[in-house]
Design an enzyme around this catalytic site. Structure first.
Site, mmCIF file in Angstrom:
data_model
loop_
_atom_site.group_PDB
_atom_site.id
_atom_site.type_symbol
_atom_site.label_atom_id
_atom_site.label_comp_id
_atom_site.label_asym_id
_atom_site.label_seq_id
_atom_site.Cartn_x
_atom_site.Cartn_y
_atom_site.Cartn_z
ATOM 1 N NE ARG A 1 -4.720 -1.355 9.247
ATOM 2 C CZ ARG A 1 -3.687 -0.768 8.668
ATOM 3 N NH1 ARG A 1 -3.729 0.489 8.332
ATOM 4 N NH2 ARG A 1 -2.591 -1.464 8.405
ATOM 5 C CE LYS B 1 -2.066 -1.060 3.896
ATOM 6 N NZ LYS B 1 -1.484 -2.387 4.217
ATOM 7 N NE ARG C 1 6.083 -0.546 10.302
ATOM 8 C CZ ARG C 1 5.101 -0.405 9.445
ATOM 9 N NH1 ARG C 1 5.266 0.322 8.356
ATOM 10 N NH2 ARG C 1 3.942 -0.982 9.653
ATOM 11 N NE ARG D 1 7.725 -2.509 6.592
ATOM 12 C CZ ARG D 1 6.455 -2.179 6.448
ATOM 13 N NH1 ARG D 1 6.099 -1.336 5.495
ATOM 14 N NH2 ARG D 1 5.534 -2.698 7.229
ATOM 15 N NE ARG E 1 1.680 -5.171 11.065
ATOM 16 C CZ ARG E 1 2.843 -5.011 10.434
ATOM 17 N NH1 ARG E 1 3.965 -5.525 10.920
ATOM 18 N NH2 ARG E 1 2.894 -4.334 9.322
#
Ligand code: B4P
Length: 190
Positions: A89, A14, A134, A128, A145
């Site tokens: 969401r 996204k 992160r 990532r 998630r």
């Protein structure tokens, strides 16, 4: 001008595709994930409240997110065209968005749903995590998630299909090929 939602599971691209579409079309980018991470960095009240949810792989409560979007829309008038990335969401968020956009005499024109297999999603997010550090890109949180996505966010695909604005887009492969698929839908709307 168009208001688009870029939709998909965590890691579906996204953020990546939003940036490419903004370069191409000049939309305003509204990423709730980016806004929340900035709030956490700034240690604002919102950031303090959001951190525990994000680190646990849960959604931040609707009331906080809807308040955030309301103030962002006041700042960046939606008549100029938006890409909403990571919002809505949940169904209540989608309903609130509809009401907010109606105040500006506009609506959601298309939901671009990036579809990527589960294994590839996990793989991308782990990669990532190694590069960015992160806090939510570790295996345990990624799995949470994805479960939250299936339970709370995926039902929005049917919600927007009922409204005739949902578009499924193959989200695997080369970045430019995915941008081309998204552009086909956008160009047909323009
Ligand atoms: P987000 O920041 O939105 O995180 P995300 O869903 O994991 O997606 P992200 O945008 O980061 O990743 P992308 O798909 O671009 O949200 C983080 C957290 O904030 C949520 O878990 C939640 O707690 C909270 N939150 C945010 N919005 C909320 C809301 N509305 N309500 C409640 N809570 C909210 O994937 C990118 C990765 O894939 C990159 O590493 C990229 O390099 C790679 N990639 C992209 N395209 C690729 C391709 N074609 N091939 C290979 N790799 C690719």
């Amino acid at each position: 001008m168009l208001n688009l939602i870029i939709f998909g599971a965590p890691g579906s691209g996204k953020g990546t595709q939003s940036e490419l579409l903004i370069k191409k079309y000049g939309f305003e980018h509204v990423s709730t994930g980016d806004l929340l991470r900035s709030a956490i960095k700034a240690q604002s009240e919102l950031g303090k409240a959001a951190k525990q949810y994000i680190d646990n792989g849960q959604l931040v409560p609707d009331a906080l997110i809807i308040g955030l979007i309301e103030s962002v829309l006041e700042e960046r008038r939606p008549q100029h065209g938006l890409i909403l990335d990571g919002f809505p969401r949940t169904i209540p968020q989608a309903e609130a968005l509809e009401e907010l956009l109606a105040k500006y005499n506009t609506r959601v024109h298309a939901v671009l749903d990036l579809q990527v297999g589960q294994e590839e999603l996990v793989d991308r997010l782990l990669k990532r995590g190694q590069a960015s550090g992160r806090s939510d890109d570790n295996l345990e949180t990624i799995e949470k998630r994805l479960a939250v996505y299936h339970a709370q966010t995926a039902p929005l695909a049917a919600y927007y299909a009922d409204k005739g604005v949902h578009h499924a887009i193959q989200g695997s492969g080369a970045l430019e090929d995915i941008t081309a698929r998204l552009s086909q839908v956008i160009d047909a709307l323009n």
